[in-house]
Design an enzyme around this catalytic site. Sequence first.
Site, PDB file in Angstrom:
ATOM      1  N   PRO A 171       6.551  -2.517   3.562  1.00 51.12           N
ATOM      2  CG  PRO A 171       6.115  -3.199   5.766  1.00 51.12           C
ATOM      3  CD  PRO A 171       7.023  -3.083   4.889  1.00 51.12           C
ATOM      4  CD  GLU A 172       4.807  -0.259  -2.063  1.00 50.22           C
ATOM      5  OE1 GLU A 172       3.889   0.183  -2.614  1.00 50.22           O
ATOM      6  OE2 GLU A 172       5.503  -0.759  -2.796  1.00 50.22           O
TER       7      GLU A 172
END
Length: 284
Positions: free
Chosen positions: A2-3
């Site tokens: 996840p960014e």
Amino acid sequence: MPELPEVEVTRLGIAPYLEGRRIIQVVIRQPKLRWPIPAELPHQLQGQVVASVNRRAKYLLLDCGTGTLILHLGMSGSLRILRTFNSQLIDTDAMELGHSPGKHDHFDLILEGGGLLRLRDPRRFGAVLWQQGCAEQHPLLSRLGPEPLNSDFCAAYLYKISRRRKANIKALLMNNQVVVGVGNIYANEALFHAGINPCTAAGRIGLPRYEKLVQNVKSVLRKAIDAGGSSLRDFVDSNGNPGYFQQQYWVYGRTGLDCRQCGKVIRQIRQGQRSSFYCPVCQR
């Protein structure tokens, strides 16, 4: 992994259920995450009220007044809000998913008046940490660069910090001491829209091109947040829904396909430990 958009989508999803709520219990099923969950955390959090839910880089910060609970989703983590009714857990997919914690449900934050926040992390690269006092003093946060969606991340700043740097521009964008949260997916996409080859030395890029790059970094991140982030493998939001930004990629993961802008073939190279995707015609 996840960014920034995925973490921001998670923050937006959980904040309305947590802010102003009192923590009455903490359940730790598996303390061995990337860093061990502090054994004293249940005692520290019991009775605390969540004043606000913030984000710094890819860290979620639950401000409890006397300190901050720091959460990181790692490579495969997700946070879910579960509601209670007549002492029974109910999640948004109640009948299909069931209520009992699963093998990878490692941490629960139980709230007064019903409901809890649950961390699911199959690979256990996430984090649950406590920082007494100011969260920014934690070693994980103290040396971070500016937020890409804030005004202090601007072309003048990026131009100044890049002078005499031989590192390529993609590496600079992914350096958390320069700017936080611009992970691999969104660096690739922003560089494409700015027309900059990822191999270009950061110190060779002029101010006008940095103006265009900063605009596109902000634009790509905002569009990704609006689309619920990217779901390539594990990511789901706090309601268990995947993101849809991957349907809007121009270069990321499109090796060998025609560029949607010029028709030439998208190429893939390795930079450091990451893959880079670019159009040899549109990005110079």
